[in-house]
Design an enzyme around this catalytic site. Structure first.
Site, PDB file in Angstrom:
ATOM      1  N   CYS A  77       0.826  -1.213   0.000  1.00  0.00           N
ATOM      2  CA  CYS A  77       0.000   0.000   0.000  1.00  0.00           C
ATOM      3  C   CYS A  77       0.865   1.269   0.000  1.00  0.00           C
ATOM      4  CB  CYS A  77      -1.006  -0.055   1.136  1.00  0.00           C
ATOM      5  SG  CYS A  77      -2.411   1.013   0.817  1.00  0.00           S
ATOM      6  N   HIS A 167      -3.162  -4.927   1.599  1.00  0.00           N
ATOM      7  CA  HIS A 167      -2.530  -5.169   2.903  1.00  0.00           C
ATOM      8  C   HIS A 167      -2.560  -6.654   3.268  1.00  0.00           C
ATOM      9  CE1 HIS A 167      -2.303  -0.980   4.449  1.00  0.00           C
ATOM     10  NE2 HIS A 167      -3.309  -0.791   3.617  1.00  0.00           N
ATOM     11  N   GLU A 169      -0.794  -8.029   5.333  1.00  0.00           N
ATOM     12  CA  GLU A 169      -0.488  -8.114   6.773  1.00  0.00           C
ATOM     13  C   GLU A 169      -1.726  -7.979   7.660  1.00  0.00           C
ATOM     14  OE1 GLU A 169      -0.012  -5.557   4.896  1.00  0.00           O
ATOM     15  OE2 GLU A 169      -0.210  -3.672   6.007  1.00  0.00           O
TER      16      GLU A 169
END
Ligand code: GLN
Length: 192
Positions: A77, A167, A169
Site C-alpha cells: 500500500c 494489505h 499483513e
C-alpha cells in the site's frame, strides 16, 4: 537465518513482524542506517506515504535507502508508493520500481474493500484488503505485473522488489510474505 527488516516509521509495523515470524524469519524494526547492515530484506508497510516520507527524511534514511541497491524490498500500500519512480502529483520517494502510481485511486466511494485475488506465481488466490489504496497507472515493460483488479494494476515485481496496493499483513494469508521471503532467500543463495 534470514532477517527481514520492517521499516519502523509509521503504519502497520507489528502486523508485518507477526507475518514474517510466522514464516520462521527473524525480524528487526528498522529506524536507523545502522539497522540496514543486519537485514537481508526490507518490508515497507502500509500507512500514509506522506507521513512516512517526512519521517524517512527526519531519520536520515531516505538517501541510504534510495542508493542501497542490494536490499530486496517489499512494499504494501503506502509502501508500494514509496517504491515507485513516479508518483502522480508528488515527489517520488525511493524510486526502485520503474512505474507511475496514483494515490487513493479507487475513489472515495470505495474507500476499502476485500477480494480473493489471483496473483501470478502464487497458487491459491490471495486474500487482499484494500484501504485507500493506490493503483499502478503505468509500468515500464521490464516490470512484471502480478495482479490486477478490474484492469488496474495492484501488484508488481521488478528485480528484487515486490509491491502490492493491498494489505496482506491485515489477513491470515501468508502467501505474499512467503513470495518475498523466497525471493530474499534465492538472492542470498546466489551470493554464497
Ligand atoms: N492512502 C495512503 C497513501 O497515499 C496509502 C493507504 C494505505 O497504506 N492503506 O499513502
Amino acid at each position: 537465518m534470514t532477517t527481514i527488516g520492517v521499516l519502523g516509521m509509521q503504519g502497520a509495523i507489528r502486523e508485518h513482524v507477526r507475518m514474517l515470524e510466522a514464516l520462521g524469519a527473524d525480524t528487526l524494526v528498522v529506524r536507523s542506517i545502522d539497522d540496514l547492515a543486519h537485514i537481508d530484506g526490507l518490508v515497507l508497510p502500509g500507512g500514509e506515504s506522506t507521513a512516512m516520507r517526512r519521517l524517512l527524511d527526519r531519520y536520515g534514511l531516505l538517501e541510504p535507502l534510495r542508493t542501497n541497491t542490494d536490499l530486496p524490498m517489499f512494499g504494501t500500500c503506502a509502501g508500494l508508493i514509496l517504491l515507485a519512480t513516479e508518483v502522480e502529483g508528488y515527489d517520488a520517494h525511493l524510486r526502485k520500481i520503474p512505474m507511475t502510481v496514483k494515490r487513493n485511486a479507487f475513489g472515495r466511494q470505495v474507500d476499502s474493500f476485500e477480494v480473493e485475488l489471483p496473483v501470478k506465481g502464487i497458487e491459491a488466490p490471495v486474500e487482499a484488503v484494500f484501504i485507500r489504496a493506490p493503483q499502478v497507472a503505468a509500468v515500464e515493460p521490464i516490470v512484471e505485473v502480478l495482479a490486477e483488479v478490474e484492469e488496474a494494476i495492484v501488484a508488481v515485481r521488478y528485480d528484487k522488489y515486490v509491491a502490492c496496493s493491498f494489505h496482506p499483513e491485515l489477513t491470515e494469508d501468508l502467501s505474499m510474505h512467503r513470495y518475498f521471503l523466497d525471493l530474499v532467500e534465492a538472492k542470498k543463495h546466489q551470493l554464497t
